[in-house]
Scaffold this active site. Structure first.
Site, PDB file in Angstrom:
ATOM      1  N   SER A   1       0.857  -1.183   0.000  1.00 57.14           N
ATOM      2  CA  SER A   1       0.000   0.000   0.000  1.00 57.14           C
ATOM      3  C   SER A   1       0.893   1.233   0.000  1.00 57.14           C
ATOM      4  O   SER A   1       2.053   1.176   0.431  1.00 57.14           O
ATOM      5  CB  SER A   1      -0.856  -0.011   1.265  1.00 57.14           C
ATOM      6  OG  SER A   1      -1.194   1.301   1.660  1.00 57.14           O
TER       7      SER A   1
ATOM      8  N   TYR B   1      -2.389  -0.671   9.672  1.00 61.72           N
ATOM      9  CA  TYR B   1      -2.337  -1.059   8.254  1.00 61.72           C
ATOM     10  C   TYR B   1      -0.959  -0.757   7.661  1.00 61.72           C
ATOM     11  O   TYR B   1      -0.388  -1.575   6.930  1.00 61.72           O
ATOM     12  CB  TYR B   1      -3.438  -0.281   7.539  1.00 61.72           C
ATOM     13  CG  TYR B   1      -3.657  -0.627   6.094  1.00 61.72           C
ATOM     14  CD1 TYR B   1      -4.171  -1.863   5.718  1.00 61.72           C
ATOM     15  CD2 TYR B   1      -3.396   0.304   5.092  1.00 61.72           C
ATOM     16  CE1 TYR B   1      -4.393  -2.168   4.385  1.00 61.72           C
ATOM     17  CE2 TYR B   1      -3.625   0.008   3.762  1.00 61.72           C
ATOM     18  CZ  TYR B   1      -4.116  -1.224   3.408  1.00 61.72           C
ATOM     19  OH  TYR B   1      -4.343  -1.519   2.086  1.00 61.72           O
TER      20      TYR B   1
END
Ligand SMILES: NC(=O)c1ccc[n+]([C@@H]2O[C@H](COP(=O)([O-])OP(=O)(O)OC[C@H]3O[C@@H](n4cnc5c(N)ncnc54)[C@H](O)[C@@H]3O)[C@@H](O)[C@H]2O)c1
Length: 273
Positions: free
Chosen positions: A154, A167
């Site tokens: 990401s 995350y």
């Protein structure tokens, strides 16, 4: 001469296959003639996703199989079912992943408010949910003499992005695991097994839609900030990841391993100025 991008009848396992990005990739791979295992937690949702894929590709070769990516015996049952039906595994797209609200620090809070259980769950899903399927399916790829693993990182891995503490840590782990496993598999497979990651920028999906857009479709303050910091000035479309997925799984990338391929409209290379 066979095309570098010929993936007809290659057997690919796609985890998180009912999701926005991995689901779209699974449908794309099936449309290219690959044999695709759609792996997710709900067989009902997987069957519905396969039925949608067959509307555009009636002869799609799809095998929906339910398993939690954190459940080793369930993944082993998937492996056995795939071997029984198609006899081999040529690649694994580790698409299961995502964030959880508790592992996010909203602007009125700071790190000391972190819900540690949620943090642990996000690490578990994104990092261990990438490691465990790799562990279960790699021996089959090694035995078959060919394999490509594609993980999902990401834009929050290489730099700090506000709010998403769990995350970001998880995806940083996924990137490092990608490099580590690439080196290890190069050593043991003589270059036959490759491991890479995709780094999608910002794509609208069910998880982040409410964070990035208002009910009327206009952008939230965070959505605006992201678009402003994306040189292309927009979010990505799931289909814009298909080319990168195809490249990393196919022979076209035969000498490519341990890389992280950004598909982000320029977000991670732009200073914002
Ligand atoms: N959408 C984005 O903008 C974006 C950006 C960067 C990275 N990513 C990453 O790309 C990957 C795919 O994202 P997406 O947008 O398709 O996410 P998504 O939330 O739409 O799909 C994720 C899928 O994983 C499944 N899943 C969750 N936990 C699972 C488990 N324990 N076992 C099996 N399946 C499980 C979910 O049911 C869902 O189908 C994820 O790793 C995500 O973190 C997404």
């Amino acid at each position: 001469m066979p095309s570098l991008f010929d993936i007809k009848d290659r057997v690919y396992i796609v985890t998180g296959a009912t999701g926005a990005l991995a689901g779209s990739a699974a449908a794309y791979l099936a449309a290219q003639g690959a044999k695709v295992v759609w792996l997710g937690r709900s067989l009902e949702k997987l069957e519905a996703a396969v039925a949608r894929a067959r509307q555009t590709t009636p002869d799609a070769q799809c095998l929906p199989l339910a398993a939690n990516v954190l459940d080793r015996p369930a993944l082993e049952r998937v492996r056995d079912a795939v071997l029984e039906k198609w006899g081999r595994v040529d690649g694994l797209l580790n698409g299961a992943g995502g964030n959880m609200p508790g592992a996010t620090i909203t602007p009125d809070k700071n790190f000391t408010d972190l819900d540690f259980d949620a943090f642990r769950q996000v690490i578990d899903l994104n990092l261990n949910g990438t490691v465990l399927p790799s562990l279960v399916f790699l021996p089959t790829m090694l035995a078959g003499g060919r394999g490509s693993i594609v993980n999902y990182s990401s834009a929050s891995a290489p730099q700090a992005i506000s709010r998403v503490v769990g995350y970001s840590a998880a995806k940083s782990g996924v990137e490092n695991f990608t490099r580590w496993l690439a080196a290890d598999m190069a050593r043991v497979s003589g270059g036959k097994i490759r491991v890479n990651a995709l780094m999608p920028g910002f794509f609208l999906g069910e998880q982040n839609r409410r964070l990035l857009t208002n009910e009327d479709g206009s952008l939230t303050a965070r959505g605006k900030l992201i678009v402003q910091n994306t040189p292309f000035g927009r979010f990505g479309e799931a289909a814009e990841l298909h080319g990168a997925v195809h490249y990393l799984l196919a022979d076209a990338s035969n000498f490519v391993t341990g890389t992280v391929l950004a598909v982000d409209g320029g977000f991670t290379t732009f200073s914002g100025v």
